[in-house]
Scaffold this motif. Structure first.
Motif, PDB file in Angstrom:
ATOM      1  N   ASP A 251       5.757  53.723  -7.839  1.00 38.63           N
ATOM      2  CA  ASP A 251       6.392  55.040  -7.750  1.00 38.63           C
ATOM      3  C   ASP A 251       6.861  55.299  -6.320  1.00 38.63           C
ATOM      4  N   THR A 252       7.873  54.577  -5.887  1.00 35.00           N
ATOM      5  CA  THR A 252       8.321  54.641  -4.498  1.00 35.00           C
ATOM      6  C   THR A 252       8.786  56.041  -4.105  1.00 35.00           C
ATOM      7  N   ASN A 253       9.439  56.743  -5.006  1.00 28.97           N
ATOM      8  CA  ASN A 253      10.041  58.040  -4.650  1.00 28.97           C
ATOM      9  C   ASN A 253       9.229  59.245  -5.139  1.00 28.97           C
ATOM     10  N   TYR A 254       8.003  59.022  -5.608  1.00 27.25           N
ATOM     11  CA  TYR A 254       7.070  60.093  -5.998  1.00 27.25           C
ATOM     12  C   TYR A 254       7.475  60.837  -7.264  1.00 27.25           C
ATOM     13  N   GLN A 255       8.502  60.408  -7.946  1.00 29.06           N
ATOM     14  CA  GLN A 255       8.951  61.151  -9.124  1.00 29.06           C
ATOM     15  C   GLN A 255       7.927  61.104 -10.256  1.00 29.06           C
ATOM     16  N   LEU A 256       7.272  59.960 -10.432  1.00 35.25           N
ATOM     17  CA  LEU A 256       6.268  59.845 -11.496  1.00 35.25           C
ATOM     18  C   LEU A 256       4.996  60.603 -11.132  1.00 35.25           C
ATOM     19  N   ARG A 257       4.701  60.697  -9.847  1.00 41.03           N
ATOM     20  CA  ARG A 257       3.520  61.459  -9.434  1.00 41.03           C
ATOM     21  C   ARG A 257       3.774  62.961  -9.604  1.00 41.03           C
ATOM     22  N   ARG A 258       5.014  63.393  -9.426  1.00 41.73           N
ATOM     23  CA  ARG A 258       5.335  64.822  -9.605  1.00 41.73           C
ATOM     24  C   ARG A 258       5.017  65.292 -11.016  1.00 41.73           C
ATOM     25  N   GLU A 259       5.087  64.389 -11.978  1.00 42.52           N
ATOM     26  CA  GLU A 259       4.857  64.757 -13.368  1.00 42.52           C
ATOM     27  C   GLU A 259       3.377  64.961 -13.678  1.00 42.52           C
ATOM     28  N   MET A 260       2.492  64.473 -12.805  1.00 38.83           N
ATOM     29  CA  MET A 260       1.067  64.503 -13.098  1.00 38.83           C
ATOM     30  C   MET A 260       0.485  65.897 -12.870  1.00 38.83           C
ATOM     31  N   ASP A 261      -0.640  66.164 -13.515  1.00 40.91           N
ATOM     32  CA  ASP A 261      -1.311  67.459 -13.413  1.00 40.91           C
ATOM     33  C   ASP A 261      -2.565  67.391 -12.540  1.00 40.91           C
ATOM     34  N   PHE A 262      -3.057  66.191 -12.294  1.00 40.01           N
ATOM     35  CA  PHE A 262      -4.285  66.013 -11.521  1.00 40.01           C
ATOM     36  C   PHE A 262      -4.386  64.539 -11.143  1.00 40.01           C
ATOM     37  N   ALA A 263      -5.120  64.246 -10.048  1.00 37.64           N
ATOM     38  CA  ALA A 263      -5.290  62.845  -9.655  1.00 37.64           C
ATOM     39  C   ALA A 263      -6.616  62.633  -8.939  1.00 37.64           C
ATOM     40  N   TRP A 264      -7.326  61.581  -9.322  1.00 39.00           N
ATOM     41  CA  TRP A 264      -8.416  61.064  -8.506  1.00 39.00           C
ATOM     42  C   TRP A 264      -7.751  60.234  -7.407  1.00 39.00           C
TER      43      TRP A 264
END
Length: 378
Positions: A251-264
């Protein structure tokens, strides 16, 4: 009369430092097209026009044990550095994080009368404060990326300037999510962010997968996504038994991380990235027992997560060593999803962290400061 082209030796030793240093290289070349850039760095710095003498991020190490294992390689790279400073003398040395190696390189440059600039300060305020005395001997200027660092280093007698955080340049604010909060928390997208080093994955990824398995059993509608660093090889990743229901992405551009609701999230740069994204998280960390034993006797700060240090309060839980247990990770996530008010409060606190960091372009500001040192406006 034409001025002599500026020659700058850069040294970056980790993937994140390679990324930030590549942006610094780009700005240096934009502001001074004749500048010559060479030294130690990774592929991104090469793409930005720097001559790579050794791919130092390939040697990225964490903890005392890993350093001891690689001492022969470290010594050979140091020998190459000394030879380069003598035979291909730069006008300045620019260090990016990675203090263990870079401090020794700075000392060699100082012996030769070469100015030393440091971008992304070593975290001596957390431990090894005696390193400040060492820095006073050879530092020309320090460019810091967290607001509280400027006053700390200035009070220690070091020339320091807060230039902003380079992550801001890459992570614009996230748009508001359209789905109702209750619906999102009923079927959350949960991220696993175990870090970018192999040692971090060995310690954290199995625990995160077990935690995801426990949470999935309690919340069948939850989805799970593993973010893999660009530098991590598929071959190494395949050494871990990953369930088929776990989505594995880069996820180089953070787009897939933006979709997440929480992260360990492994303690480190990723916690600041999450803060800028407004992504609620739990900060996790686990290492070899000897590393943790020594760290607990040396570290002097209340928090290990940079997001909490910037906020100056524990806005995200820190599950460290013995507490970094699958059941505890799963329990916190489940409790957070069951408490919308608490979830919203964490998002609010993360937005405040972004405000504290500010909007400045850290890499461009640093490039301007460095070039002004050699070509001050008259």
């Amino acid at each position: 009369m034409l001025k002599k082209p500026l020659r700058l030796f850069l040294s970056a030793g980790e993937e994140s430092a390679d990324l930030h240093a590549s942006a610094l290289c780009q700005h240096l070349r934009e502001l001074d097209p004749q500048v010559a850039l060479y030294g130690f760095g990774g592929e991104k710095m090469r793409e930005a026009g720097m001559e790579i003498l050794y791919p130092l991020p390939d040697l990225a190490l964490i903890g005392f044990v890993e350093v001891l294992k690689h001492l022969p390689t470290i010594r050979s790279v140091e020998k190459l550095a000394k030879k380069t400073l003598d035979t291909n003398r730069p006008d300045a040395l620019i260090l990016i994080d990675y203090p263990g190696f870079n401090f020794r390189l700075a000392n060699e440059a100082h012996k030769r009368g070469i100015p030393v600039f440091y971008f992304i300060a070593p975290q001596v305020w957390a431990w090894k404060e005696k390193r400040v005395e060492t820095m006073r001997r050879w530092l020309t200027h320090l460019f810091v990326i967290f607001p509280f660092e400027e006053s700390y280093f200035q009070n220690q007698g070091l020339p320091a300037t807060y230039v902003g955080n380079p992550l801001v340049e890459r992570i614009p604010p996230s748009p508001e999510k359209t789905a109702p909060l209750a619906e999102r928390l009923k079927s959350p997208l949960v991220g696993l962010l175990p870090g970018s080093r192999k040692s971090e994955l060995r310690h954290l990824l199995p625990i995160m997968v077990q935690a995801a398995t426990l949470l999935r059993a309690k919340r069948p509608e939850a989805r799970f996504r593993l973010i893999v660093a660009d530098s991590m090889s598929d071959a190494f990743l395949q050494t871990f038994p990953l369930p088929t229901w776990l989505e594995v992405v880069r996820d180089t551009n953070y787009q897939l991380r933006r979709e997440m609701d929480f992260a360990w999230t492994a303690s480190g740069t990723a916690t600041v990235e999450n803060a800028l994204l407004g992504l609620p998280m739990a900060v996790v960390y686990r290492t070899q027992p000897i590393n943790m034993f020594l760290g607990r006797h040396l570290v002097r700060i209340l928090y290990i997560g940079m997001v909490n240090l910037i906020a100056q309060k524990g806005i995200c839980p820190e599950l460290i060593q013995e507490q970094c247990h699958p059941a505890l990770l799963a329990r916190f996530a489940d409790d957070l999803f069951s408490s919308p008010d608490r979830y919203q409060e964490m998002i609010h606190d993360l937005h405040q962290v972004r405000k504290k960091i500010g909007p400045r372009s850290a890499t461009r500001s640093t490039a301007e400061y460095i070039l002004a040192h050699f070509h001050p406006q008259t």
